[in-house]
Design a protein around this motif. Structure first.
Motif: not given
Length: 496
Positions: A205-209, A236-245
């Motif tokens: 799971r990914v969080d992106a700033n 900060e963007v949360k709830n990313i669960s894939s490369h494409k996402g």
């Protein structure tokens, strides 16, 4: 700043990632509860006083999780300090039963590493600030909608306490495409290490700033000063669960922020939720600061001294090294070597085949034929790795001229995957045994006799006429003739 002035200013994208990796251990990080879910599992049954944070329950650290973290550190060329400690990160959220998370703060187990990526032929090194161990919260199930529209939410603590490694990058990404390349590369490394299972739900799971800075503040080498980064308003963007996402979420957020700047609006420092179903980010809350979490040392877990483990724990050959070896040892081109090292299972399968056949032949069958058919069926090499002997038998039949390459590729291989039969059964059932030379010569003579116009066209120099005649022979032989041999026989007979 006026909207007109803002619109005329060029901006650069700055992205940093926080990647939460679920480690493949049989039990949770601080207790003996199983991490293995079953299909009919009831919510809140894989729990105990420790992972529920009940009074008096004491954590005991999972040694396997620590070993996995050390392997990750070695693979990322990170420093492993003499001493590492655990802290309590205090915050309230429904899926956090203790109201704090056991994690690492100022002494993480891995520090200052890097991972090289390639995007459109350009290689870049992404800095890894830290990688630390922590426990996973539980999970929320939103009923009647997404997180911002649901009628209510249900809580399942079965996941609470699952061991995680959080990998925090430097703000080195300059586009959403780079983040996707990084996540794919990282997942490959983790899979080779054997500490991660990509097919497990929520395993990565990914969080992106993300923030925007003025383009003129970016140096030629892509670096940005700490002062500029500190002044940039970051979401900060949360709830990313894939490369494409990740690529889609960040592309949306880049567009949203640039549009806001063009309109003269200020980018709010906030946490946003990626709603994959709608393809948008939505505001969740204002961004917490470090002080809001009130970190303090976990008194129930003593400091760990694991620096010597870096020398004692070995890691396998990683994707980049294996790809380079495939090129030097087997003479493969870079594209084939990349395909064949895409996962450890694929690489192992290829090397097993290459023990019995020429490397080029093995590469063609595994990288092009088998992987292509598996991808079409949404299957993985792990679905057929127990049928290695059948696959090798098919190559052997082609290599010994007992079945044509065309029939092997287009009929036998496909029926092996669709029906589950072995090659010999399929060849016998479909009558695909290779025709002998006498039969082929007969088919050639028939094709010439039955198609005088094509013969005349061939003698008049029309190249397509020969291909037509080859097709006629192949049809008569039901694909059991070799096209190359048919071509040669036709040319010889037409020359008489």
């Amino acid at each position: 700043m006026t909207a007109q002035a803002a619109e005329n200013r060029e901006h650069a994208v700055v992205i940093g990632l926080e990647v939460h990796v679920q480690l493949e251990t049989s039990t949770k990080i601080f207790c003996n509860c199983s991490t293995t879910a079953v299909d009919d599992e009831e919510p809140n049954t894989r729990t105990c006083p420790v992972c529920l944070g009940l009074p008096g329950a004491l954590p005991v650290l999972n040694e396997g999780a620590v070993e996995a973290a050390v392997k990750i550190g070695k693979a990322l060329s990170a420093d492993i300090p003499e001493r590492t400690t655990f802290h309590r990160k205090n915050y309230y959220y429904p899926d956090l039963p203790k109201n704090f998370q056991l994690t690492q703060y100022d002494a993480p187990i891995c520090q200052q590493g890097s991972l090289e990526i390639s995007v459109e032929g350009q290689r870049r090194e992404i800095g890894i600030t830290r990688a630390h161990l922590e426990e996973d919260p539980g999970s929320l199930q939103h009923e009647g909608g997404s997180i911002d529209t649901a009628d209510y939410s249900l809580i399942n603590y079965n996941r609470a306490g699952t061991p995680l490694v959080e990998i925090v990058t430097e703000p080195d990404f300059r586009s959403p495409q780079e983040t996707r390349a990084f996540l794919a590369k990282l997942e490959g490394v983790l899979e080779y290490l054997g500490v991660f299972e990509a097919t497990r739900d929520g395993s990565l799971r990914v969080d992106a700033n993300i923030s925007l800075v003025e383009a003129e503040d970016v140096d030629e080498d892509g670096s940005i000063s700490d002062d500029v980064l500190a002044d940039a308003n970051r979401t900060e963007v949360k709830n990313i669960s894939s490369h494409k996402g990740a690529e889609k979420a960040l592309a949306y957020e880049v567009t949203r922020q640039k549009n806001a700047v063009r309109r003269g609006r200020v980018i709010e420092t906030e946490t946003r939720h990626w709603d994959e179903s709608r393809g948008i980010t939505v505001s969740m809350r204002s961004k917490e600061s470090e002080a809001d979490y009130r970190y303090f040392r976990e008194a129930d877990l003593p400091p760990l001294e694991v620096a010597h483990w870096k020398d004692e724990i070995s890691i396998p050959e990683l994707p980049d090294a294996r790809r380079e070896r495939f090129q030097s040892e087997y003479g493969l081109d870079s594209e084939s070597a990349s395909k064949l090292t895409s996962t450890k299972a694929v690489a192992d399968f290829f090397e097993a085949v290459a023990e019995s056949f020429d490397a080029d032949l093995a590469a063609t069958w595994v990288a092009d034929n088998l992987l292509g058919e598996l991808n079409y069926r949404d299957m993985a090499i792990t679905d057929v790795e127990d049928r290695l002997d059948e696959f090798e038998r098919l190559i052997e039949l082609v290599d010994s001229d007992q079945v044509t390459t065309k029939n092997a590729e287009e009929i036998v291989l496909r029926e092996m995957l669709d029906e589950g039969d072995d090659p010999a059964t399929i060849i016998d059932r479909e009558g695909l045994g290779k025709a002998d030379e006498g039969e082929i010569e007969g088919f050639v003579s028939e094709a010439i006799e039955e198609n005088p116009d094509a013969v005349e066209d061939y003698h008049n120099g029309e190249g397509g006429a020969l291909n037509f005649l080859v097709g006629q022979v192949m049809q008569k032989s039901q694909g059991s003739a070799d096209p190359g041999s048919v071509n040669e026989l036709l040319r010889a007979e037409l020359a008489e």
